[in-house]
Design an enzyme around this catalytic site. Structure first.
Site, mmCIF file in Angstrom:
data_model
loop_
_atom_site.group_PDB
_atom_site.id
_atom_site.type_symbol
_atom_site.label_atom_id
_atom_site.label_comp_id
_atom_site.label_asym_id
_atom_site.label_seq_id
_atom_site.Cartn_x
_atom_site.Cartn_y
_atom_site.Cartn_z
ATOM 1 N N HIS A 73 0.818 -1.206 0.000
ATOM 2 C CA HIS A 73 0.000 0.000 0.000
ATOM 3 C C HIS A 73 0.853 1.258 0.000
ATOM 4 O O HIS A 73 0.480 2.277 -0.591
ATOM 5 C CB HIS A 73 -0.925 -0.010 1.219
ATOM 6 C CG HIS A 73 -2.050 0.970 1.137
ATOM 7 N ND1 HIS A 73 -3.179 0.752 0.389
ATOM 8 C CD2 HIS A 73 -2.218 2.196 1.703
ATOM 9 C CE1 HIS A 73 -4.000 1.784 0.503
ATOM 10 N NE2 HIS A 73 -3.439 2.673 1.291
ATOM 11 N N LYS A 78 -7.262 13.333 -7.298
ATOM 12 C CA LYS A 78 -6.676 12.009 -7.075
ATOM 13 C C LYS A 78 -7.791 11.023 -6.765
ATOM 14 O O LYS A 78 -8.875 11.402 -6.312
ATOM 15 C CB LYS A 78 -5.673 12.039 -5.915
ATOM 16 C CG LYS A 78 -4.846 10.757 -5.777
ATOM 17 C CD LYS A 78 -3.873 10.852 -4.621
ATOM 18 C CE LYS A 78 -2.998 9.611 -4.535
ATOM 19 N NZ LYS A 78 -2.078 9.667 -3.368
ATOM 20 N N HIS A 93 -10.211 2.205 -0.755
ATOM 21 C CA HIS A 93 -10.420 1.863 0.661
ATOM 22 C C HIS A 93 -11.218 0.568 0.695
ATOM 23 O O HIS A 93 -12.291 0.480 1.301
ATOM 24 C CB HIS A 93 -11.119 2.997 1.405
ATOM 25 C CG HIS A 93 -10.462 3.318 2.707
ATOM 26 N ND1 HIS A 93 -11.142 3.525 3.874
ATOM 27 C CD2 HIS A 93 -9.147 3.441 3.031
ATOM 28 C CE1 HIS A 93 -10.295 3.783 4.864
ATOM 29 N NE2 HIS A 93 -9.080 3.737 4.375
#
Length: 721
Positions: free
Chosen positions: A45, A87, A91
């Protein structure tokens, strides 16, 4: 010091080889806090260790690009001294475990990425992927995610202006929640994260730090298993009202010249923000962790560094400006604390009540993180489907298709979002792209999110091309000029060569389309390990596009605006049914290759269509995508409340012309008496608008009311189960 065992390494998502790299970098064994820092910073991540070498192939530059990938968000010049900042991020794992908070904090996090750059957020979008609508968890997940997105955006006062939502069994155990934010800033007042000036104070602002979200980045970098529900404590908890205060306080301080650098505390919290700021500036950083504002008693340095509590920012201020900044944040009732300083050491030095608790060189944590060229294999081509079913009644099939999960009306979803707050939304959800006015001007931003995962699964290169081309096409269909994209690349485990092959192929296709369409990538996110017990999602490289129209009043929408308008089809129709929704949803066959994307034809058709919009010839425009021609025609008719009469396309079977998903096509409505200039691609007159039904010569007609009932039924029925 805690002995680092194999079990501890596994809990931190680190391999034995990676641990050996840590030992070599330090010349000693790390303590548990130091191991935790390496763990989150070397996670997929945060480090992009499996994707960085491939992401470098994406085009990122253009004359209008002010800031490309590498900062909190991308920035493009939109003229008149103004910039758009945007952007998209994922999630996914948190939203499957706790859908409301997972989705809400995804929205909060992406807004912080944007206002960190000095921009006021003006629009939110999303791209959502759920499992089969019949799956036992789907209703709960849809309800929670939609309420989380709506609740957070509505409370902060930023409109959620559109997005996309799909259903497929591959997402049963791993949904996708991709959030996008767009903001506006002065082009000469963009803030960045690179720390500088040894001796400058490091300041913590926003909400207090708690124990929520610890190891969130590590959890997001691993596949789910039977114990995924036990990871609920790694899901952050959001407070949109605190976020609103934080936005206003940060923008007020940004109006001064007090800030040297600023960074959102997102994934990996205080660790990533401090490491990234110091690394980008080529400096070191010292933090006194006992000065961090805490909302829970007995917190440890390990918890403080790895917590992902929301609504927090880290800043480097010019020396002597602390008092001015403190007064601003006090007025907005936010915590403010000087917790350290910039150093010239090139190291991360952490102290607890004056005692050193971690001392690490920054280079191995950040720039020198592992970078893997993982084995990959290309996706085998899929043959064209044979023995295609007959389509004796296209209108009956149209009714059935409009009631399917991927084509049904999203009204139930977007009516829970405040898409008009701010009073600048000039094209609402339901069209090809949202339009949001640049406040105080006649300009508007066109914003869309797009991807067709079934295409990417069948042919990653073609699917990657199509995802970018459809975003370009949707922006073009409003009359706006497409300028740049952000992306959110959602794939399964990169340790499987076939998955890595999907990733490599999609990047190749996206890069080709971006170059051909002058549509660079300015920001993005990679989300890997989207799978549960070895069952991966369909590859889903979501694309968020942004464009600009000089006068929003000249824009086109998809609604028919009057009777007697001519309906024209732009682009070549070959009747491609491979991977079509008609074949999948009405006949249960996920077969064949996706429709090919001719990028030169895309460019030619789109530029011609945009010109027809801006000159006022085209009164309504809609691109053709899922479901093909008849679905697009029905959507235009239903949105405008005006029917249409058309003739079938000659030389093709009914299913092929009605539901084929050939790319690069648009439907245009042209007012009576207006003449179309020569088109560089195929152009066919289909018929005219009028009445209250869709009529096909020789095949009958169907009332719009019946089509509307079919299209509106799905979501209310799903939620009522």
């Amino acid at each position: 010091m805690t002995e680092i065992t194999q079990a501890i390494l596994a809990d931190h998502g680190l391999s034995e080889d990676e641990y050996q790299r840590i030992l070599a970098a330090l010349g000693r064994a790390p303590n548990l806090l130091e191991l935790g820092i390496f763990s989150v910073m070397w996670s997929e991540h945060c480090s992009y260790k499996s994707s960085r070498i491939h992401l470098a192939r994406l085009p990122t530059r253009a004359p209008w690009v002010i800031e490309g990938p590498g900062e909190n968000a991308g920035v493009i010049d939109i003229g008149d001294g103004q910039a758009a900042v945007f952007k998209m991020e994922s999630h996914n794992h948190p939203s499957f475990i706790e859908p409301h908070q997972g989705a809400a904090t995804g929205v909060g996090g992406i807004m912080r990425d944007v206002f960190t750059m000095g921009a006021r957020p003006v629009a939110l979008m999303n791209a959502l992927s759920f499992g089969a609508h019949t799956h036992e968890k789907t209703r709960h997940l849809v309800r929670g995610v939609v309420s989380g997105i709506g609740g957070y955006g509505n409370c902060v006062g930023v409109p959620t202006v559109g997005g996309e939502i799909r259903f497929h069994p591959s997402y049963n155990g791993n949904i996708l929640v991709n959030a996008m934010c767009v903001g506006l800033a002065p082009a000469d007042r963009i803030f960045r994260s690179a720390a500088a000036h040894p001796g400058a104070p490091v300041v913590y602002v926003g909400s207090k730090t708690g124990r929520d979200g610890i190891h969130g980045a590590t959890m997001a970098s691993a596949e789910f298993d039977a114990d995924s529900e036990d990871k609920r404590p790694t899901v952050q908890v959001g407070d949109p009202f605190m976020e609103k205060l934080l936005i206003e306080a940060c923008l007020e301080l940004m109006a001064t010249d007090a800030i040297i650098a600023i960074q959102d505390m997102g994934a990996a919290g205080l660790t990533s923000s401090s490491v990234e700021m110091a690394s980008r500036g080529g400096v070191g950083i010292r933090l006194d962790l006992d000065r961090v504002p805490m909302r829970e008693d007995g917190m440890t340095p390990y918890e403080l560094m790895l917590s992902e509590s929301q609504e927090r920012m880290l800043m480097v201020l010019k020396p002597g400006r602390e008092g001015e900044a403190a007064r601003i944040f006090s007025r907005w009732e936010l915590d403010f604390a000087v917790i350290g300083e910039v150093t010239a050491t090139g190291r991360l030095e952490l102290f607890w009540h004056g005692t050193p608790v971690a001392d690490l060189p920054l280079a191995p944590i950040g720039a020198d993180a592992p970078r893997y060229d993982r084995p990959w294999v290309p996706t085998p081509p899929r043959p064209m489907p044979r023995d295609l079913p007959a389509c004796p009644d296209p209108l009956a099939d149209l009714v059935a298709l409009l009631g399917t999960p991927d084509l049904a009306s999203r009204r139930w979803v977007w009516e829970q979002y405040d898409h008009m707050v701010g009073a600048d939304t000039v094209q609402r959800p339901g069209g090809d792209a949202a339009l949001v006015r640049v406040h105080g001007t006649g300009k508007a931003l066109a914003i869309t999110t797009d991807v067709t995962p079934r295409y990417v699964a069948a042919d990653p290169v073609e699917g990657g091309r199509q995802a970018v081309a459809e975003a370009w096409r949707n922006i073009t269909a409003t009359g706006a000029t497409p300028l740049a994209i952000t992306d959110c690349l959602n794939f399964a485990a990169p340790t499987r060569p076939e998955v890595m092959g999907q990733f490599v192929g999609a990047i190749e296709g996206m890069a080709e389309a971006c170059r051909a369409l002058d549509f660079p990538v300015v920001s993005g996110n990679v989300s890997l390990y989207n799978e549960t017990e070895g069952r991966g999602i369909q590859p889903t490289p979501s694309v968020g596009g942004v464009g600009l129209i000089a006068d929003w009043r000249t824009a086109a929408g998809i609604a028919f605006r009057g009777e007697g308008h001519e309906i024209w089809l732009v682009g070549q129709t070959r009747g491609h049914l491979g991977q079509s929704l008609w074949l999948r949803d009405l006949h249960g066959r996920e077969e064949g290759p996706p429709p090919p994307v001719d990028l030169a034809a895309e460019r030619a058709a789109g530029d011609w269509v945009r010109a027809r919009i801006l000159e006022g010839t085209a009164t309504a425009v809609h691109d053709l995508s899922d479901g093909g021609l008849l679905v697009a025609l029905a959507e235009m008719a239903l949105t405008g409340g005006i029917g249409a009469s058309i003739a079938p396309l000659p030389g093709l079977a009914a299913a092929a012309w009605a539901f084929g998903e050939d790319q690069g096509r648009y439907l245009l409505a042209v007012a009576p008496g207006r003449t179309l200039s020569p088109c560089p691609v195929a152009l066919v007159r289909l018929g005219t608008t009028g009445g209250s039904a869709l009529a096909i010569a020789g095949l009958g007609s169907i009332d719009l009311a019946e089509l509307r009932r079919a299209r509106e039924a799905f979501f209310p029925a799903l939620m009522a189960r």
